[in-house]
Structures are given as structure tokens and as C-alpha cells.
Write a protein that holds these residues in place. Structure first.
Motif, PDB file in Angstrom:
ATOM      1  N   LEU A  86       0.847  -1.203   0.000  1.00 17.69           N
ATOM      2  CA  LEU A  86       0.000   0.000   0.000  1.00 17.69           C
ATOM      3  C   LEU A  86       0.881   1.250   0.000  1.00 17.69           C
ATOM      4  CD1 LEU A  86      -2.606  -1.134   2.687  1.00 17.69           C
ATOM      5  CD2 LEU A  86      -3.006  -0.948   0.229  1.00 17.69           C
ATOM      6  N   PRO A  87       1.623   1.490  -1.075  1.00 14.93           N
ATOM      7  CA  PRO A  87       2.490   2.675  -1.119  1.00 14.93           C
ATOM      8  C   PRO A  87       1.676   3.956  -1.112  1.00 14.93           C
ATOM      9  CG  PRO A  87       2.317   1.691  -3.296  1.00 14.93           C
ATOM     10  CD  PRO A  87       1.640   0.739  -2.339  1.00 14.93           C
ATOM     11  N   PRO A  88       2.247   5.039  -0.608  1.00 12.34           N
ATOM     12  CA  PRO A  88       1.515   6.317  -0.581  1.00 12.34           C
ATOM     13  C   PRO A  88       1.225   6.810  -1.985  1.00 12.34           C
ATOM     14  CG  PRO A  88       3.834   6.633  -0.021  1.00 12.34           C
ATOM     15  CD  PRO A  88       3.599   5.159  -0.032  1.00 12.34           C
ATOM     16  N   ASP A  89       0.167   7.576  -2.111  1.00  6.56           N
ATOM     17  CA  ASP A  89      -0.213   8.173  -3.389  1.00  6.56           C
ATOM     18  C   ASP A  89       0.676   9.397  -3.627  1.00  6.56           C
ATOM     19  OD1 ASP A  89      -1.347   9.395  -5.569  1.00  6.56           O
ATOM     20  OD2 ASP A  89      -3.418   9.103  -4.895  1.00  6.56           O
ATOM     21  N   GLU A  90       1.659   9.254  -4.513  1.00  7.37           N
ATOM     22  CA  GLU A  90       2.630  10.324  -4.742  1.00  7.37           C
ATOM     23  C   GLU A  90       2.027  11.536  -5.442  1.00  7.37           C
ATOM     24  OE1 GLU A  90       5.428  10.344  -3.434  1.00  7.37           O
ATOM     25  OE2 GLU A  90       5.786   8.250  -2.883  1.00  7.37           O
ATOM     26  N   SER A  91       0.824  11.391  -5.990  1.00  3.18           N
ATOM     27  CA  SER A  91       0.199  12.525  -6.684  1.00  3.18           C
ATOM     28  C   SER A  91      -0.348  13.558  -5.712  1.00  3.18           C
ATOM     29  CB  SER A  91      -0.930  12.037  -7.592  1.00  3.18           C
ATOM     30  OG  SER A  91      -2.000  11.495  -6.821  1.00  3.18           O
ATOM     31  N   LEU A  92      -0.453  13.166  -4.434  1.00  5.24           N
ATOM     32  CA  LEU A  92      -0.965  14.088  -3.419  1.00  5.24           C
ATOM     33  C   LEU A  92       0.207  14.744  -2.713  1.00  5.24           C
ATOM     34  CD1 LEU A  92      -3.784  11.801  -1.999  1.00  5.24           C
ATOM     35  CD2 LEU A  92      -4.013  13.671  -3.638  1.00  5.24           C
ATOM     36  N   ARG A  93       0.250  16.048  -2.712  1.00  6.74           N
ATOM     37  CA  ARG A  93       1.406  16.782  -2.197  1.00  6.74           C
ATOM     38  C   ARG A  93       1.109  17.517  -0.892  1.00  6.74           C
ATOM     39  NH1 ARG A  93       5.511  14.305  -4.547  1.00  6.74           N
ATOM     40  NH2 ARG A  93       5.229  14.137  -6.828  1.00  6.74           N
ATOM     41  N   ALA A  94       0.133  17.059  -0.130  1.00  8.63           N
ATOM     42  CA  ALA A  94      -0.184  17.703   1.146  1.00  8.63           C
ATOM     43  C   ALA A  94       1.001  17.571   2.093  1.00  8.63           C
ATOM     44  CB  ALA A  94      -1.419  17.065   1.774  1.00  8.63           C
ATOM     45  N   ARG A  95       1.203  18.590   2.906  1.00 10.14           N
ATOM     46  CA  ARG A  95       2.319  18.581   3.863  1.00 10.14           C
ATOM     47  C   ARG A  95       2.184  17.414   4.825  1.00 10.14           C
ATOM     48  NH1 ARG A  95       5.728  17.755   6.794  1.00 10.14           N
ATOM     49  NH2 ARG A  95       7.127  19.126   7.958  1.00 10.14           N
ATOM     50  N   PHE A  96       0.960  17.112   5.274  1.00 11.02           N
ATOM     51  CA  PHE A  96       0.724  16.009   6.207  1.00 11.02           C
ATOM     52  C   PHE A  96      -0.428  15.147   5.713  1.00 11.02           C
ATOM     53  CE2 PHE A  96       2.596  18.984   9.428  1.00 11.02           C
ATOM     54  CZ  PHE A  96       3.690  18.195   9.755  1.00 11.02           C
ATOM     55  N   GLY A  97      -0.354  13.867   5.976  1.00 15.06           N
ATOM     56  CA  GLY A  97      -1.488  12.978   5.834  1.00 15.06           C
ATOM     57  C   GLY A  97      -1.790  12.456   4.452  1.00 15.06           C
ATOM     58  N   ASP A 251       6.427   7.605   5.307  1.00 13.18           N
ATOM     59  CA  ASP A 251       5.826   7.315   3.999  1.00 13.18           C
ATOM     60  C   ASP A 251       4.454   7.952   3.835  1.00 13.18           C
ATOM     61  OD1 ASP A 251       8.055   5.559   4.022  1.00 13.18           O
ATOM     62  OD2 ASP A 251       7.072   4.315   2.514  1.00 13.18           O
ATOM     63  N   TYR A 252       3.674   7.993   4.920  1.00 14.57           N
ATOM     64  CA  TYR A 252       2.334   8.569   4.829  1.00 14.57           C
ATOM     65  C   TYR A 252       2.278   9.994   5.368  1.00 14.57           C
ATOM     66  CZ  TYR A 252       0.849   3.739   3.940  1.00 14.57           C
ATOM     67  OH  TYR A 252       0.706   2.480   3.406  1.00 14.57           O
ATOM     68  N   PHE A 253       3.418  10.526   5.789  1.00 17.63           N
ATOM     69  CA  PHE A 253       3.502  11.913   6.263  1.00 17.63           C
ATOM     70  C   PHE A 253       2.466  12.203   7.350  1.00 17.63           C
ATOM     71  CE2 PHE A 253       4.731  11.856   1.753  1.00 17.63           C
ATOM     72  CZ  PHE A 253       6.064  12.243   1.877  1.00 17.63           C
ATOM     73  N   LEU A 254       2.408  11.336   8.338  1.00 20.49           N
ATOM     74  CA  LEU A 254       1.443  11.541   9.416  1.00 20.49           C
ATOM     75  C   LEU A 254       1.774  12.822  10.178  1.00 20.49           C
ATOM     76  CD1 LEU A 254       0.886   7.964  10.885  1.00 20.49           C
ATOM     77  CD2 LEU A 254      -0.324   9.130   9.031  1.00 20.49           C
ATOM     78  N   GLU A 255       0.733  13.579  10.481  1.00 26.62           N
ATOM     79  CA  GLU A 255       0.919  14.822  11.218  1.00 26.62           C
ATOM     80  C   GLU A 255       1.260  14.526  12.673  1.00 26.62           C
ATOM     81  OE1 GLU A 255      -1.354  19.074  11.995  1.00 26.62           O
ATOM     82  OE2 GLU A 255      -2.479  17.372  11.195  1.00 26.62           O
TER      83      GLU A 255
END
Length: 422
Positions: A86-97, A251-255
Motif C-alpha cells: 500500500l504505497p503512498p499516493d505520490e500525486s498528493l502533495r499535502a504537507r501532512f497525511g 511514507d504517509y507523512f502523518l501529522e
């Protein structure tokens, strides 16, 4: 850790919240369960000081009970397979989450029953019938870890989970539901896409509960576990848990949940620093390393450093905050490094944990209580508010001391100091 008989709550669905108001918080601060949890975490750290056990990352099952070997195998499987699948969706560039974390958490939710059930079955097979603890053969521990890994990677539907639950007697089901709740809360919030010291603390509530029912291998379960039993859990299980958490955090940029972590010890963790500082007082390391050794990058990044939790934590921070002087990115840790004794470091970190985690309502209000980890007061409310159904507004978090008159028009603030590091 005080020994109490387990009472039965009226809630058949699992543990629930008991802290809604400051009144509830005051009850918790003086409760036996808070004292018990703090004593347990204190004992985990101190067990690493005087025992003969030496953690070897290449042989992480050594010293664990069969049930804990199963847990280690499950955590290792979660670390090595879930993110890969379940790799992160690289198309989403949000700072967190990254929203793929919701799928990661849902997978864990579906498989969690099997993870806990496997661990409990192994405990019942190997440990429960005994009258005294023993050293377990490595082949047995490897077999238990393999079973734990299989439980963590088995595809499960919600319908299958319900069918599995229907086959378990009510007493065992209640225990599994309680353990499952603490375990699931240990890896961040699937809606808010965050992780903080409250989630970390939930993992140690999970370990506390396992210890209390004897899964550590403390035979009989009413006995206080020896340092030789506690130390492998404190070092090996904590290290594997951190491997999972660091994967999902990066990997998921958790806040980071809450504010203290961003300009305190670490963006997410507290307890591993305490355990790691205790470990450094063991005769295996005493005299060879001082708190200032964290500035030796060659040591921190060496295979030798892999075995020392405190150095692991420092390595992780430096890997995330490259090209920034350490005294700026981690002022409290830099402050602590000037101490000349690890005992002062561990003592201060334990006080920090109690003051900034266990005594803070924003953290503790999300705690769940059940038959094992048990509240002794009536909560001020009985119904829970629904959790937010969307992620928080993800703004870049700036440490307060980094602000200056040119940024947002605010005055600069001094870096956070470790109050005991004088």
C-alpha cells in the motif's frame, strides 16, 4: 506493578473512554491505573540497566516468551509488507497525511483479531500450563514468530472477523477485544492522519495488559516479572514497534499529534528515549558512551549503534532533519547531551513523560479503559462525540523559536530547554 484482580465491566463491546472533562482527568491522575502504568514503564526502562541481557538486532527473538515472539513476528510482517503493498499516493502533495494510510489502518483493523488471537493461542500452548518461567529454544521462538507473521498477513474480510469472533468463548473474546483496541490505537488515527505520544502510550498500555495476564512469560502471572523477562520486551519489541511507526510516519507523512513533540524530543515519540537512556547505563555500555556521544555521527550510523535505542532515535531525527544544525532542530536533546550521566538523562525523561504525557488531558483523554487496564471512577459523560470525519488543515508546523520578526510578524522565542539539564 500493583496486582489487582480483574473486574468485569458492563460493556461487552470492548474498552471505552473515561476521560472527558478536567474532573475525569483529576481522577485519572490519582488513580491506581495511572500509578500502575507509570510503574510498568519505569520498570521496563530500569530492567535494561542491571540485567545480563544484551539486545542483538540480528537475533531479536532471544529472551522473549513464545507469545511475545509471535507479536514480534506480526510487527515485523506489518513493517515489511503493508507499506510495500500500500504505497503512498505520490500525486498528493499535502504537507501532512497521505490518505492511503486509511487503507493501511483498515487492513490492520481487519487482521488485528488474528494477530491477537494467534498470540493468545501460542501463550496458552507454551506458557500458561507451566508453573515456572523458562528459557525458550530459538527454534520454538522462530516458529512462533512465523505464526505471528502469518496472522498479520492473512487476508481477512469483516464477515470472516465476525465469524471468528463467534467461535471464541465470551471470556477470551473480551480479552481479545480489549487488547485489540489498545493495539489499533498504537499506530495513529486513520481519520485525522496523525500520530503522537498518546498513540505511543497506547502501545505501552497494550504491553502492560499483556504483562498483567502473563504473556511476557511471568509465571505465575501474578508475579512481578524479572528484569530478564522485561528487558527483551523493552528493547526488542520497542525497536520493532518503532520500525513500523517510522515507516508510516515518513511514507504517509502523518501529522505530529499535539504540539510539544515538534520542538521537544521528537516529532512523535517519548518513551523510547527513556528506555534507551536506561539501556546506556548497563555494564555492556557504561563508560564507553556518554550523552554527548550523540554528536558522533560515525557511531550513530554504525551497526554498533543499531543495538542502542537512544542512538537509533537520534539517527532517525538526524535523517529527517538534514542540513540543519542539531542544536537548532533538536534543542532539548542537544541540551540533554551536555549532561555527564545517563542516570540524570533517564530520570529527567521519565519526569518529562509523566508531566507532558500522562498528566496532559489533550493526550490522555483518548485513552480507553477495560477489564485489564481499568478505570476506578465514573466518567462525567457516557456518550462519546464523533471523531472528525476529515483530516485537520495541514499547515507546515514551525517551531516557536524559529519565528522571528520577519515571519508572521511575531517575535522570536527561545528554544525549549530540558528543565533538568543544568
Amino acid at each position: 506493578m500493583a496486582e489487582e484482580s480483574l473486574k468485569t465491566t458492563t460493556n461487552n463491546e470492548g474498552p471505552k473512554r473515561y476521560i472527558y472533562s478536567m474532573s475525569d482527568m483529576e481522577h485519572f491522575k490519582v488513580s491506581p491505573v495511572k500509578k500502575d502504568l507509570l510503574s510498568f514503564i519505569t520498570a521496563l526502562g530500569r530492567s535494561t540497566i542491571s540485567c545480563s541481557y544484551k539486545f542483538d538486532p540480528l537475533n531479536p527473538l532471544t529472551g522473549l516468551s513464545p507469545g511475545m515472539a509471535s507479536l514480534h513476528g506480526s510487527l515485523h510482517a506489518i513493517e515489511t509488507t503493508y507499506l510495500k503493498e500500500l504505497p503512498p499516493d505520490e500525486s498528493l502533495r499535502a504537507r501532512f497525511g497521505n490518505p492511503i494510510f486509511k487503507q493501511w489502518h483498515n487492513r490492520l483493523t481487519l487482521r488485528c483479531f488474528n494477530i491477537i488471537k494467534c498470540m493468545m493461542d501460542i501463550h496458552a500452548e507454551y506458557v500458561a500450563p507451566l508453573q515456572e518461567s523458562k528459557d525458550w529454544d530459538e527454534s520454538i521462538l522462530e516458529s512462533c514468530a512465523d505464526k505471528g507473521a502469518a496472522a498479520a498477513t492473512m487476508d481477512v474480510t469483516q464477515e470472516q472477523v465476525e465469524n471468528y469472533e463467534s467461535l471464541v468463548d465470551m471470556k477470551q473474546l473480551r480479552v481479545i477485544r480489549e487488547l485489540r483496541a489498545y493495539f489499533l490505537h498504537s499506530f495513529g488515527h486513520e481519520v485525522r492522519l496523525d500520530y503522537g505520544t498518546g498513540h505511543e502510550c497506547s502501545f505501552y498500555v497494550f504491553l502492560y495488559s499483556l504483562c498483567k495476564i502473563g504473556v511476557f512469560g511471568n509465571i505465575p502471572k501474578t508475579s512481578t516479572p524479572s528484569n530478564e523477562i522485561l528487558a527483551p520486551v523493552a528493547l526488542s519489541i520497542t525497536t520493532q514497534y518503532l520500525q513500523v511507526c517510522r515507516g508510516i510516519q515518513t511514507d504517509y507523512f502523518l501529522e505530529p499529534a499535539g504540539s510539544h513533540g515538534v520542538w521537544g524530543l521528537d516529532d512523535y515519540h517519548c518513551i523510547p528515549f527513556y528506555i534507551g537512556a536506561c539501556q546506556m547505563q548497563n555494564e555492556h555500555y557504561a563508560g564507553d558512551y556518554t550523552p554527548s556521544s550523540i554528536h558522533n555521527d560515525t557511531l550513530i550510523n554504525s551497526s554498533e549503534g543499531d543495538a542502542m535505542i537512544y542512538f537509533q532515535c537520534i539517527r532517525y531525527i538526524k535523517s529527517l532533519k538534514k542540513n540543519v544544525p542539531f542544536f537548532e532542530s533538536s534543542p532539548m536533546l542537544d541540551d540533554i547531551s551536555r549532561l555527564n550521566q545517563w542516570s540524570k538523562v533517564s530520570g529527567g525523561l521519565l519526569r518529562l513523560f509523566e508531566g507532558e504525557v500522562l498528566n496532559k488531558k489533550p493526550v490522555i483523554q483518548h485513552f480507553l479503559f477495560g477489564d485489564i487496564f481499568q478505570a476506578t471512577w465514573e466518567p462525567s459523560r457516557t456518550s462519546e462525540r464523533e471523531a472528525p470525519q476529515h483530516a485537520f488543515n495541514n499547515e507546515v508546523t514551525v517551531a516557536p523559536w524559529a519565528l522571528n520578526s520577519a515571519s508572521r510578524g511575531q517575535a522570536a522565542m527561545p528554544p525549549t530547554k530540558a528543565p533538568w539539564a543544568k
